[in-house]
Write an enzyme that holds these catalytic residues in place. Structure first.
Site, PDB file in Angstrom:
ATOM      1  CG  LEU A   1      79.313  25.562  -7.201  1.00 16.42           C
ATOM      2  CD1 LEU A   1      79.120  26.729  -6.274  1.00 16.42           C
ATOM      3  CD2 LEU A   1      78.293  25.553  -8.404  1.00 16.42           C
TER       4      LEU A   1
ATOM      5  CB  ALA B   1      78.183  23.010  -0.836  1.00 12.75           C
TER       6      ALA B   1
ATOM      7  N   PRO C   1      83.279  20.086   0.049  1.00 12.87           N
ATOM      8  CG  PRO C   1      85.055  19.485   1.544  1.00 12.87           C
ATOM      9  CD  PRO C   1      84.529  20.606   0.673  1.00 12.87           C
TER      10      PRO C   1
ATOM     11  CD  GLU D   1      69.656  11.442  -9.599  1.00 15.34           C
ATOM     12  OE1 GLU D   1      70.850  12.219  -9.523  1.00 15.34           O
ATOM     13  OE2 GLU D   1      69.575  10.504 -10.069  1.00 15.34           O
TER      14      GLU D   1
ATOM     15  CD  GLU E   1      79.502  21.898 -16.396  1.00 13.19           C
ATOM     16  OE1 GLU E   1      78.703  22.386 -17.002  1.00 13.19           O
ATOM     17  OE2 GLU E   1      80.764  22.092 -16.647  1.00 13.19           O
TER      18      GLU E   1
ATOM     19  CD  GLN F   1      66.010 -10.093 -36.047  1.00 10.99           C
ATOM     20  OE1 GLN F   1      65.391 -10.926 -35.258  1.00 10.99           O
ATOM     21  NE2 GLN F   1      65.468  -9.525 -37.229  1.00 10.99           N
TER      22      GLN F   1
HETATM   23  C1  LIG Z   1      85.187  14.202 -12.695  1.00  6.07           C
HETATM   24  C2  LIG Z   1      84.537  15.331 -11.858  1.00  6.07           C
HETATM   25  C3  LIG Z   1      84.640  16.691 -12.460  1.00  6.07           C
HETATM   26  C4  LIG Z   1      83.992  17.785 -11.725  1.00  6.07           C
HETATM   27  N1  LIG Z   1      84.428  19.157 -11.708  1.00  6.07           N
HETATM   28  C5  LIG Z   1      83.800  20.008 -11.009  1.00  6.07           C
HETATM   29  C6  LIG Z   1      84.166  21.154 -11.450  1.00  6.07           C
HETATM   30  O1  LIG Z   1      84.988  21.618 -12.324  1.00  6.07           O
HETATM   31  N2  LIG Z   1      83.734  22.362 -10.471  1.00  6.07           N
HETATM   32  C7  LIG Z   1      82.911  22.257  -9.685  1.00  6.07           C
HETATM   33  O2  LIG Z   1      82.506  23.072  -8.737  1.00  6.07           O
HETATM   34  N3  LIG Z   1      82.320  20.786  -9.291  1.00  6.07           N
HETATM   35  C8  LIG Z   1      82.815  19.756 -10.103  1.00  6.07           C
HETATM   36  N4  LIG Z   1      82.632  18.498  -9.791  1.00  6.07           N
HETATM   37  C9  LIG Z   1      81.489  18.355  -8.747  1.00  6.07           C
HETATM   38  C10 LIG Z   1      80.089  17.801  -9.246  1.00  6.07           C
HETATM   39  O3  LIG Z   1      79.506  18.996  -9.954  1.00  6.07           O
HETATM   40  C11 LIG Z   1      79.575  17.362  -8.019  1.00  6.07           C
HETATM   41  O4  LIG Z   1      79.923  15.984  -7.888  1.00  6.07           O
HETATM   42  C12 LIG Z   1      77.806  17.150  -8.443  1.00  6.07           C
HETATM   43  O5  LIG Z   1      77.037  18.584  -8.333  1.00  6.07           O
HETATM   44  C13 LIG Z   1      77.143  16.349  -7.390  1.00  6.07           C
HETATM   45  O6  LIG Z   1      77.602  16.790  -5.919  1.00  6.07           O
HETATM   46  P1  LIG Z   1      77.870  15.716  -5.039  1.00  6.07           P
HETATM   47  O7  LIG Z   1      79.054  14.997  -5.593  1.00  6.07           O
HETATM   48  O8  LIG Z   1      78.362  16.445  -3.665  1.00  6.07           O
HETATM   49  O9  LIG Z   1      76.720  14.811  -4.651  1.00  6.07           O
HETATM   50  P2  LIG Z   1      75.203  15.108  -3.770  1.00  6.07           P
HETATM   51  O10 LIG Z   1      74.994  16.582  -3.970  1.00  6.07           O
HETATM   52  O11 LIG Z   1      75.683  14.622  -2.264  1.00  6.07           O
HETATM   53  O12 LIG Z   1      74.405  14.258  -4.247  1.00  6.07           O
HETATM   54  C14 LIG Z   1      74.289  12.779  -3.996  1.00  6.07           C
HETATM   55  C15 LIG Z   1      73.173  12.241  -4.657  1.00  6.07           C
HETATM   56  O13 LIG Z   1      71.715  12.835  -3.939  1.00  6.07           O
HETATM   57  C16 LIG Z   1      71.039  13.356  -5.119  1.00  6.07           C
HETATM   58  N5  LIG Z   1      70.300  14.605  -4.581  1.00  6.07           N
HETATM   59  C17 LIG Z   1      71.084  15.548  -4.053  1.00  6.07           C
HETATM   60  N6  LIG Z   1      70.010  16.621  -3.690  1.00  6.07           N
HETATM   61  C18 LIG Z   1      68.915  16.101  -4.289  1.00  6.07           C
HETATM   62  C19 LIG Z   1      67.564  16.567  -4.403  1.00  6.07           C
HETATM   63  N7  LIG Z   1      67.071  18.002  -3.745  1.00  6.07           N
HETATM   64  N8  LIG Z   1      66.615  15.798  -4.662  1.00  6.07           N
HETATM   65  C20 LIG Z   1      66.910  14.637  -5.349  1.00  6.07           C
HETATM   66  N9  LIG Z   1      68.198  14.159  -5.334  1.00  6.07           N
HETATM   67  C21 LIG Z   1      69.215  14.958  -4.812  1.00  6.07           C
HETATM   68  C22 LIG Z   1      71.888  13.582  -6.337  1.00  6.07           C
HETATM   69  O14 LIG Z   1      71.259  13.624  -7.470  1.00  6.07           O
HETATM   70  C23 LIG Z   1      72.933  12.356  -6.071  1.00  6.07           C
HETATM   71  O15 LIG Z   1      72.250  11.300  -6.752  1.00  6.07           O
HETATM   72  C24 LIG Z   1      83.225  17.210 -10.618  1.00  6.07           C
HETATM   73  C25 LIG Z   1      82.771  16.158 -10.098  1.00  6.07           C
HETATM   74  C26 LIG Z   1      83.456  15.144 -10.885  1.00  6.07           C
HETATM   75  C27 LIG Z   1      83.188  13.786 -10.536  1.00  6.07           C
END
Ligand SMILES: Cc1cc2nc3c(=O)[nH]c(=O)nc-3n(C[C@H](O)[C@H](O)[C@H](O)COP(=O)(O)OP(=O)(O)OC[C@H]3O[C@@H](n4cnc5c(N)ncnc54)[C@H](O)[C@@H]3O)c2cc1C
Lengths: 259, 383
Positions: B126, B131, B129, B368, B364, B280
């Site tokens: 899903l 999304a 870069p 937040e 997943e 403790q």
């Molecule tokens: C080890 C690992 C395995 C993974 N495996 C998979 C996989 O198998 N398949 C897959 O599709 N993805 C996978 N991912 C991706 C993962 O699901 C995403 O990294 C995650 O959903 C967050 O997206 P992002 O990294 O783009 O962060 P962003 O969405 O850019 O978030 C950055 C920060 O902004 C915050 N933020 C974003 N939007 C909001 C909002 N509306 N309100 C408040 N805060 C917000 C977030 O909480 C976070 O703190 C994996 C990631 C890792 C690290």
């Protein structure tokens, strides 16, 4: 040649008693590890020849877990011989009750036991049951294969291979080195608990005089049990390398590790 | 439920998986973390024990276990090696489950049995870069071309990416339909145009081969469309509801391991002429760890039991994931503290637990995003 196999198993206590009370809760009991090779062998024989496997245990209600474990590994059904009247049985009373129960269950071709239990370590129940049932018995079985009308049974003893030929039915205890027991698969566990049956047998169904059962029928009694304090001593050997080697050699020969 | 957890089936499941992991996984856990290597031999043994088809029905090659059993299996694997727990939970809940739930009969028959038997490994693609938290922002495209789609996609952070054979790709089938223009395609490794990128050099979960996966003008047959066009986000969110319980269980497993190590260490390590467990301040930490791990486990098992009873469980799963992941980080942090300087050294496993625990608050759905989901549920209920 479909084989009807019965495996006798025991639920053993794996944690030492606390304040003289034996703890039989789920985390403190287990299927006797020496019974696992017997179950494994039964499962392999069934795969080879067809037939069915029944796991039989005598014990309190909690001993059921040993039957579930046996069924998770592949036994088809479990039988729990459970009654307050059987409490306090020694190996003789246990063997009597088991042999009476076995006569009630279906006819069998093979009767399997573990060589001993991890919590009592007598190794007596297998041979006693066989004797009471007038069955041929081979202890510490290493392997088994069909041979004419019967089976060839191999056992290892002090550097010799002993070979027996037996007609069915025959009883045996299975050596732990005979086969490596399998891990239970999740579907094995699921079937064991959700599909396979456990039958309960009570003491009055055995057709035996109550005087020969349980504590009343047990000529032996455990008078007491205490933990052996383990003393660990740590000794540092100093000196030159040759000195150390000589002293070390002395220590390990004196303690009987090598001779 | 509580009886069955203490003895009975669920106790048997925990014991069986724990025995296997203690013997097969734990001894190599530090090494596969260090080398970032995928333990194929162990995975093959796990496959034979149905760990790759936990909730898949028997007819399709699985064990047909319920959600509660599933969370226990994942917890126990993660207790030994977080990255392997990750492999199993992602495979089962966000790769196999959506095919079971949304696939047609042919798709189920074709794709599920090899996955459930662990002959093939699944992945969920899903994140891109641009999304992450906002899944509706994906840019991957699938353009209809007769009985095929021509797919271009750049998926990042794919769990199991380096080893997966059957991958669910979230793509845009209608560029103008926004959230409703997203669909899921089943794409198999080896399809021309399927390219696995470099493995990510992760802080934790290192035995898992997390990588990017790209599709370049990849021809995917239309029969591989899961559900209907436009159902992508629905399928994704539905899968993540189940997946979150797995991630929560994984977090509990890591926390449990950290707590156990800290307790053992505190009984051995002497300072001021007494085991530190007699101080403790250390006891307070042990008590907090033990309590928080149990609380997290109870939330996970409650959510799982609700699903097993056919009740709505989305809010409960989100709460369990949020609480268990934060608990895991906190408990691993305390376990490092109990170890002092040794806890910061790779010679002790708590250093690994600390790294492994951290990501459970991110993937997943971040903490937040989970709070947003829970708040929305809570507010809706009050209306
Ligand atoms: C080890 C690992 C395995 C993974 N495996 C998979 C996989 O198998 N398949 C897959 O599709 N993805 C996978 N991912 C991706 C993962 O699901 C995403 O990294 C995650 O959903 C967050 O997206 P992002 O990294 O783009 O962060 P962003 O969405 O850019 O978030 C950055 C920060 O902004 C915050 N933020 C974003 N939007 C909001 C909002 N509306 N309100 C408040 N805060 C917000 C977030 O909480 C976070 O703190 C994996 C990631 C890792 C690290």
């Amino acid at each position: 040649m479909a084989l009807q196999i019965i495996v006798c198993v025991k639920s053993v206590v794996v944690k030492p008693p606390k304040r003289n009370k034996v703890d039989r809760s789920a985390g403190s009991i287990d299927l006797n590890p020496f019974d696992k090779p017997a179950i494994e062998l039964a499962v392999r024989l069934k795969a080879q020849f067809g037939g069915s496997i029944t796991a039989l245990t005598m014990g309190p209600k909690s001993a059921e877990t040993a039957l579930y474990d046996a069924m998770s590994m592949g036994a088809d059904r479990g039988i729990l011989l459970c009654d307050p009247a059987l409490a306090g049985s020694d190996t003789l009373a246990t063997s009597l009750a088991l042999s009476a129960a076995l006569k009630k269950i279906n006819d069998f071709d093979l009767l399997l036991f573990g060589v001993r239990t991890s919590d009592s370590d007598t190794g007596q129940v297998g041979p006693q049951v066989a004797e009471l049932m007038q069955l041929p018995f081979v202890s510490g079985l290493e392997s088994i294969e069909p041979d004419g009308q019967g089976f060839k049974l191999i056992r290892l003893i002090d550097g010799f291979v002993e070979e027996f030929k037996a007609m069915l039915p025959v009883a045996m205890s299975v050596h732990p080195s005979a086969v490596v027991p399998r891990d239970s698969s999740l579907s094995g566990i699921e079937e064991s608990f959700e599909v396979k049956p456990i039958e309960l047998i009570k003491a009055d169904e055995l057709g035996l005089d109550p005087g020969v059962l349980g504590e009343a029928g047990s000529p032996t009694r455990v008078a007491g049990m205490k933990k052996i304090p383990k003393e660990k001593k740590c000794e540092f050997i100093d000196g030159s390398d040759t000195d150390i080697a000589a002293k070390l050699l002395k220590v390990i020969t004196e303690t009987g590790v090598i001779s | 439920m509580i009886d069955k957890l203490l003895d009975g089936k669920y106790h048997a499941i925990r014991k069986s998986v724990r025995d296997f992991c203690e013997r097969e996984v734990k001894p190599v856990a530090a090494e596969i973390d260090k080398e970032a290597s995928f333990p194929w031999e162990i995975v093959e043994k796990m496959a034979k024990l149905n760990y790759f088809g936990i909730q898949t029905p028997k007819e399709l090659g699985g064990s047909g276990m319920d959600t509660l059993g599933y969370t226990i299996v994942v917890e126990e694997i993660a207790r030994a090696a977080g990255g392997l727990g990750l492999c199993v939970t992602v495979h089962n809940s966000v790769a196999v489950y959506p095919i079971m739930a949304f696939g047609n009969d042919e798709q189920k028959k074709k794709f599920v049995p090899p996955l459930a038997k662990g002959e093939k490994i699944g992945a969920f693609c899903l994140t891109e870069p641009n999304a992450g938290s906002d899944a509706s922002g994906i840019e991957a495209t699938a353009i209809s071309d007769g009985d095929h789609y021509i797919v271009n996609a750049n998926k990042v952070f794919v769990t199991n990416g380096g080893v997966a054979d059957t991958c669910l790709f979230f793509v845009r089938t209608d560029p103008d339909a926004g959230r409703r223009g997203i669909s899921v395609l089943i794409v198999e490794r080896g399809t021309p145009g399927f390219v696995a990128g470099e493995l990510e050099d992760m802080s934790g979960m290192r035995c898992n081969q997390v990588s990017s996966l790209r599709l370049y003008d990849c021809k995917v047959p239309k029969e591989n469309l899961l559900g209907r066009e436009g159902m992508g986000l629905l399928i994704g969110l539905n899968a993540l509801d189940v997946g979150r319980m797995g991630i929560a269980a994984q977090a509990v497993g890591i926390a449990q391991a950290a707590f156990e190590e800290a307790t053992k260490y505190s009984m051995q390590r002497k300072q001021f002429n007494t085991p530190i467990a007699n101080h403790q301040a250390i006891q307070m930490m042990l008590a907090d760890m033990a309590t928080q791990v149990e609380a997290a486990r109870a939330l996970v098992q409650r959510a799982a039991s609700m699903r097993d009873k056919g009740l709505p469980f989305s809010k409960e799963a989100a709460m369990a994931k949020l609480f268990a992941s934060e608990t895991s980080s906190r408990v691993a942090d305390m376990a490092v503290q109990v170890h002092g300087g040794y806890g910061y050294s790779k010679s002790y496993p708590v250093e690994r637990y600390y790294r492994d625990a951290r990501v459970t608050r991110i993937y997943e759905g971040t903490a937040e995003i989970h709070r947003i989901v829970i708040a929305k549920n809570v507010l809706d209920e009050m209306e």
